[in-house]
Scaffold this active site. Structure first.
Site, PDB file in Angstrom:
ATOM      1  N   ARG A   1      48.693  38.009  66.025  1.00  0.00           N
ATOM      2  CA  ARG A   1      47.378  37.637  66.254  1.00  0.00           C
ATOM      3  C   ARG A   1      46.816  36.464  65.238  1.00  0.00           C
ATOM      4  O   ARG A   1      47.555  36.403  64.229  1.00  0.00           O
ATOM      5  CB  ARG A   1      46.402  38.817  66.238  1.00  0.00           C
ATOM      6  CG  ARG A   1      46.712  40.128  67.142  1.00  0.00           C
ATOM      7  CD  ARG A   1      46.345  39.584  68.533  1.00  0.00           C
ATOM      8  NE  ARG A   1      46.911  40.722  69.474  1.00  0.00           N
ATOM      9  CZ  ARG A   1      47.104  40.516  70.737  1.00  0.00           C
ATOM     10  NH1 ARG A   1      47.088  39.315  71.364  1.00  0.00           N
ATOM     11  NH2 ARG A   1      47.656  41.494  71.433  1.00  0.00           N
TER      12      ARG A   1
ATOM     13  N   HIS B   1      49.339  31.458  73.929  1.00  0.00           N
ATOM     14  CA  HIS B   1      49.220  32.819  74.064  1.00  0.00           C
ATOM     15  C   HIS B   1      49.948  33.288  75.350  1.00  0.00           C
ATOM     16  O   HIS B   1      49.715  33.938  76.151  1.00  0.00           O
ATOM     17  CB  HIS B   1      47.806  33.304  74.240  1.00  0.00           C
ATOM     18  CG  HIS B   1      47.907  34.891  73.751  1.00  0.00           C
ATOM     19  ND1 HIS B   1      46.821  35.175  72.698  1.00  0.00           N
ATOM     20  CD2 HIS B   1      48.524  36.028  73.731  1.00  0.00           C
ATOM     21  CE1 HIS B   1      47.030  36.526  72.481  1.00  0.00           C
ATOM     22  NE2 HIS B   1      48.014  36.899  72.992  1.00  0.00           N
TER      23      HIS B   1
END
Lengths: 315, 315
Positions: A230, A278
């Site tokens: 993350r 992502h």
């Protein structure tokens, strides 16, 4: 009412509400559910299902008639369960294709650096023919931060490709073909022993900012960093500093503190940084929606959920 | 004279004479041999050993006192044996690390396209955050041209990574997990069934120019081409034409008709082409020199060579 139209509240700081709405509509029908995108919610006590990666800032205690909390991820360690109404069943999302996608992304990033394609990309544009002798896989050492389900899958896949693979976890693990490190000393030990560092840790209070100068300073000069975790794991200024002195030669970042990465961010156009939007495990919406739709139906009928969490065990 | 200092004649259009000289010097000593780099040779009848990838333009018939012809490659199909003095023993080069290197290069090129890193490289420089849903490996079909030792190793490694793998060879083959095609019909059949085409054929009169419009026209629009064979396999103008109409989205070329690829060549700076400087299997010099040095010693002593070729069988 088993036949009621479910009211689904969605909240995630990292996932696209539209992607998930479309994926669920393919399972439940376009008019098969109401869709409320958080964090704001006008009538929380009318919501049946909370579908989330992380809790909204105010928690879920106002959602008094929830039938289920469905996690968008494979874990629930991003939830503070004291902020969820007591007794509501929780389920995690199990996506069988996720591990293969993560492994494939890791291989794309690892082989690109290992075989120097990141240099040849620049050389091709500059008309430069300059080779470096490739090293055998066994002479490139790769360290995994995180040896959960996904980290272990990546570690074992790279070990099967004959790379020297190290792995670090908070508590000791044992994986065939992987040199396992653990605890606070283990992480600095591993950093000094590898050429590439791949982050696949869950984001928790303890792992927030773990990719920092403190860790980068232990790396061999010219190392590579790959963040598949993350954005919150990375101290952005520390990475830029490590790149500027050559401690880190290049980095591949699939995640960012703010996504999409904002215009004007120094990572854009930095020659040592590859940004990917992502995508390491992004297919989860398409495949996981099948299971989530089934859990919506089960929750509305008051049945036990698929992959329901046992809060005593924590998984 | 078993103790004579061997006179070694080197010729290759694709390998670096300096690299091979250095690799042999590490085995035989810097002053352990004389080194003549072809094609020209002032005193061919004084040469003991010919070390070559391909024959020099005038052949070797003037080299009347040769003790051995050592191939730089794993095969001798690039030699016209009628142009080598009769009865001179030939040996091929066997490098156990070569297959792993070729597999690693193929994975670097395949995963780069499969996971769209070639687009994200451009997007990173242009501050563009735009994702494409990654496909499962099983939904990307890869076709291997050539199922010899190296082609088979690449095919099996990609099949083990769950890609849909096809392979083509002149005569029928059978490989587990690989859909095998053969002959003139098989090659067009395979081209229409795959998303990526990898060439690992030997360069022969029959395979020269095989990567041409005739083959490209059979590909699905937006396909990828990876040439790990030889520059002579590719009709360069046909690749540029296929790129310009989008039949081929992008190509990775490890080899060129003239190496290094000349300045001003249209492949340089073409956004759809990645040039790598003949590195798919380049470590062969370092590891193969051990065996070649041993064969130099054996030839000087008149002994049978390692990996000596049986000309009746052809390998």
């Amino acid at each position: 009412m088993a036949t009621a139209r479910p009211r689904i509240y969605f909240f995630s700081r990292i996932d696209s509400a539209q992607t998930w709405r479309d994926a669920l509509a393919a399972q439940l029908g376009d008019d098969g559910f109401d869709w409320i995108v958080g964090p704001a919610c006008a009538a929380p006590d009318e919501v049946d299902i909370a579908l989330m990666y992380n809790l909204p800032p105010d928690g879920l205690l106002a959602f008094r008639h929830l039938r289920a909390v469905l996690s968008l991820s494979a874990g629930i360690n991003q939830f503070d369960c004291t902020r969820i109404p007591h007794g509501v069943p929780l389920a995690r999302s199990v996506d069988s294709s996720l591990a293969q996608h993560m492994v494939g992304y890791a291989k794309a990033a690892v082989y690109r650096y290992h075989r120097r394609f990141h240099r040849y990309e620049r050389d091709s544009r500059a008309s430069v023919w300059q080779f470096e002798l490739p090293r055998p896989n066994a002479r490139t050492a790769i360290g995994l931060l995180g040896l959960g389900e996904l980290g272990s899958a990546v570690a074992c896949a790279l070990a099967a490709d004959a790379f020297e693979v190290h792995g670090w976890s908070r508590t000791p693990r044992d994986l065939p073909g992987v040199r396992c490190h653990a605890g606070a000393e283990g992480i600095t030990q591993m950093a000094g022993a590898v050429d590439m560092l791949i982050n696949l840790l869950p984001l928790t209070a303890e792992t927030h900012g773990i990719l920092s100068s403190k860790l980068f300073d232990r790396l061999r000069p010219g190392s590579f960093v790959i963040n598949m975790g993350r954005g919150g794991h990375l101290v952005e200024a520390d990475l830029l500093a490590a790149l500027s002195v050559g401690r880190v030669e290049a980095a591949t970042l699939d995640v960012a503190a703010v996504e999409p990465l904002p215009a004007g961010h120094p990572f854009w156009a930095h020659p040592g940084i590859l940004i990917t939007p992502h995508v390491a495990g992004i297919t989860s919406a398409n495949t996981a929606a099948v299971q989530i739709a089934e859990n919506v139906r089960r929750a509305m009928r008051g049945e036990v959920l698929l992959n329901q969490i046992d809060l005593e065990r924590g998984y």
